[in-house]
Motif scaffolding. Sequence first.
Motif, short mmCIF file in Angstrom:
data_model
loop_
_atom_site.label_atom_id
_atom_site.label_comp_id
_atom_site.label_asym_id
_atom_site.label_seq_id
_atom_site.Cartn_x
_atom_site.Cartn_y
_atom_site.Cartn_z
N ARG A 1 0.83 -1.21 0.00
CA ARG A 1 0.00 0.00 0.00
C ARG A 1 0.86 1.26 0.00
O ARG A 1 0.60 2.21 -0.74
N LYS A 2 1.91 1.26 0.83
CA LYS A 2 2.75 2.46 0.93
C LYS A 2 3.52 2.73 -0.35
O LYS A 2 3.80 3.88 -0.69
N LEU A 3 3.88 1.69 -1.05
CA LEU A 3 4.62 1.87 -2.30
C LEU A 3 3.78 2.53 -3.40
O LEU A 3 4.31 3.24 -4.25
N THR A 4 2.48 2.32 -3.37
CA THR A 4 1.63 2.75 -4.49
C THR A 4 0.66 3.88 -4.16
O THR A 4 0.03 4.41 -5.07
N GLU A 5 0.51 4.25 -2.90
CA GLU A 5 -0.48 5.28 -2.58
C GLU A 5 0.02 6.67 -2.96
O GLU A 5 1.23 6.92 -3.09
N ASN A 6 -0.91 7.58 -3.16
CA ASN A 6 -0.57 8.95 -3.53
C ASN A 6 0.05 9.68 -2.35
O ASN A 6 -0.27 9.42 -1.19
N SER A 7 0.92 10.62 -2.65
CA SER A 7 1.56 11.41 -1.61
C SER A 7 0.54 12.30 -0.91
O SER A 7 -0.51 12.64 -1.47
N THR A 8 0.85 12.69 0.30
CA THR A 8 -0.02 13.60 1.05
C THR A 8 0.67 14.93 1.31
O THR A 8 0.13 15.77 2.03
N ASP A 9 1.84 15.11 0.75
CA ASP A 9 2.61 16.35 0.92
C ASP A 9 2.56 17.15 -0.37
O ASP A 9 2.85 16.62 -1.45
N ASP A 10 2.19 18.41 -0.26
CA ASP A 10 2.06 19.25 -1.46
C ASP A 10 3.39 19.45 -2.18
O ASP A 10 3.41 19.81 -3.36
N ALA A 11 4.51 19.22 -1.48
CA ALA A 11 5.82 19.46 -2.09
C ALA A 11 6.21 18.38 -3.08
O ALA A 11 7.17 18.54 -3.84
N THR A 12 5.50 17.25 -3.09
CA THR A 12 5.84 16.17 -4.00
C THR A 12 4.58 15.44 -4.45
O THR A 12 3.61 15.34 -3.71
N LYS A 13 4.61 14.94 -5.67
CA LYS A 13 3.52 14.11 -6.20
C LYS A 13 4.00 12.70 -6.52
O LYS A 13 3.24 11.89 -7.04
N GLN A 14 5.25 12.43 -6.20
CA GLN A 14 5.87 11.17 -6.59
C GLN A 14 5.48 10.04 -5.64
O GLN A 14 5.58 10.17 -4.42
N LYS A 15 5.03 8.92 -6.20
CA LYS A 15 4.73 7.76 -5.39
C LYS A 15 6.03 7.13 -4.90
O LYS A 15 7.09 7.26 -5.51
N LEU A 16 5.92 6.37 -3.81
CA LEU A 16 7.10 5.83 -3.15
C LEU A 16 7.88 4.89 -4.06
O LEU A 16 9.12 4.94 -4.12
N HIS A 17 7.20 4.03 -4.79
CA HIS A 17 7.93 3.06 -5.61
C HIS A 17 8.68 3.75 -6.75
O HIS A 17 9.74 3.28 -7.18
N ILE A 18 8.15 4.87 -7.23
CA ILE A 18 8.86 5.64 -8.26
C ILE A 18 10.09 6.29 -7.65
O ILE A 18 11.19 6.26 -8.23
N HIS A 19 9.94 6.87 -6.48
CA HIS A 19 11.06 7.53 -5.80
C HIS A 19 12.20 6.56 -5.54
O HIS A 19 13.38 6.90 -5.71
N LEU A 20 11.88 5.34 -5.12
CA LEU A 20 12.90 4.34 -4.78
C LEU A 20 13.34 3.51 -5.98
O LEU A 20 14.17 2.60 -5.83
N ASN A 21 12.78 3.79 -7.15
CA ASN A 21 13.14 3.07 -8.39
C ASN A 21 12.98 1.56 -8.21
O ASN A 21 13.85 0.77 -8.57
#
Length: 664
Positions: free
Chosen positions: A295-315
């Motif tokens: 769930r954490k890897l694919t859910e939408n961010s809750t911070d306005d400073a980023t829109k990147q999902k976790l799995h994208i950020h961690l490649n």
Amino acid sequence: MHHLNIIIGISIAISFAEAVPVLDHSHHRYKRNNGLKTQSPDDRDSCKPGVASPVTRVNTTERLKALRDLFTGNGIDGYIIPSGDAHQSEYPSDYDLRRGYISGFSGSAGTAIVLKTKAALWTDGRYYLAAEDELDCNWILMRAGESDTPTMTQWLIDNLGATNGTVGASPFFTSSSSWLSMESTLKEGTVNMKQVTNDLIDQIWTTGRPSEPNSTINALPMEYAGRSWQDKITDMHTAMAEQNVDTLIVTGLDETAWLFNLRAKDIAFNPFFISYAIVDRKNSKTRLFLNHKNRKLTENSTDDATKQKLHIHLNTGNTGDCNGMSGTCVEVVDYSTMLTEVQNINTDSSISQVWVAFQCNYALYSALSSKKVHQANTPAALIKTRKNAVEQQGMRNSHIRDAVALITFIANLEKTMKDGTKEWTEVSAALDLKEHRLDGTTDVTRTFHFGTPTDYQKECYTRVLMGQVDLARILFPNTLYGREIDAIARRPLWDVGLEYRHGTGHGIGSYLSVHEGPGRISLSHASFASDEKLDEFMFFSDEPGYYEAGQFGIRLENIVMVTEAETTYNFMNSTFLTFETVTLVPYEPNLIDYDLLSPEQIQWINTYHSTVQKKIGPLVSSDPVASEWLSSRTQIVMGRTNMGDNLHTNLAFLVLCAILTTIL
């Protein structure tokens, strides 16, 4: 109005994302309980017959019974319940407040020990009064730090040593260094220490327990982090190669957050997420251990400073799998598998050295062969403390915004108190201030007096101020530990026989922990193996104080950054350091006795106030109350006595010149 004649200390550490856990680090040989008080709940004034019970107390009778019912089946005669979680967090999540549950004591520092017929709680001087009010009369209150209070090991040996008793504890919630120290001392007193892997508090805390932390994990953009997580992993590999280490185990929540440029809200006012990490240099493999990972890897961010999902950020893949991924990838696996992974590392013959921190919990530490363990501050902890240029500017910016919030708040508080338009309590003041503050990790304290202070109160405040200014002004060699300059801040109080019982400075994180190790400026605690020397670009608090129980308390706290100093000379090419103060909140002139200050101290205060007015004045100009308040506290001042001393010196010089002229 009587309510004006009070001292108020405003101290709220905000971390959007010295307290020091009370643990027994005794390395000395055990000595019998000679000269120590025989402790009992009856010693407590609030537990004497006829005394009304405070409303803040929790009845722990049934909880203690449920815990003791598990002793026999686990082969123990007592149980140790520390404050921390599996990551030795200073502020655990509500779910992890096991010591608070069993004792009813809500303070952040303390350790409970429950025996078959006794229960005791150790806490430090900050919490004596709170513990007295919150502990019911099942509990002995151990005032840690007082000369006649036994240590935990002393008390356990006195109660269990004669029968070769066994005390249990969860190995996950005690650091390896603390466990080994206690185990060694208890063994000398014929008391055994046993691992209870299935924590007993977890077994009895089945109703009314807060849910496990499960907040969204957000990526921290480069504009705030200043360095990519990929580069940080490279930094880890470099440091590991220098120590000939194959594998790094990261257990601190601030370290995993920093290493991967991630932030969350699993712990109030700390931007962390429950996690472990393993960095495998030999196989160029990095693993992050999370609860609810998919769930954490694919859910939408809750911070306005980023829109990147976790799995994208961690490649990584959307299930945490690195198969088919190009470039540096983080494998994300289930948090519950961490112990098994460490056990696998232990049996892997290709891995010869494993780096673990001093704070690594004993469960993970004991899963490794001692021949494989390289125990030291991790490179994540060491690099994290030296802020990069982006982090430095972020710290400065957050303290500018925080100064606006604090000045606006206190100006309104003082005005409404004095004109009687609003009644304030400590709770309402704290809630109001929270509404003003914005972001960042800050730790600022100011003390105010809204009436007529006594000469003694003014002297105490001034001497605290003198100590803070002297520490801020100091130049010192870059070979020193923080404890070696602590006395600078204490000297003005020592000069008249006064003292405070807490450290003078702690590290502070960049959008991370409000108390950050491993460096510290403290004579109040024994030196630890984890202590590190002060270094450029580290941020610390500068916070001397003075307190009299039932009377008043004073603390002044600024945040400072260690910087390289410019010196007149350069002895053997040595480097000297000094501090840059980043807090921008004026002092309380109503409490300053300027006659006590040296010309150098007055010059520093005047320069500081000029900087505060220049940087903060324009930002509060639209608020007449805050603007006037700030202006009134940043005026240039001079000390009368010091001016007189200078005048006397000048006159003496003129007289001497006249005499010499006559002789010649």
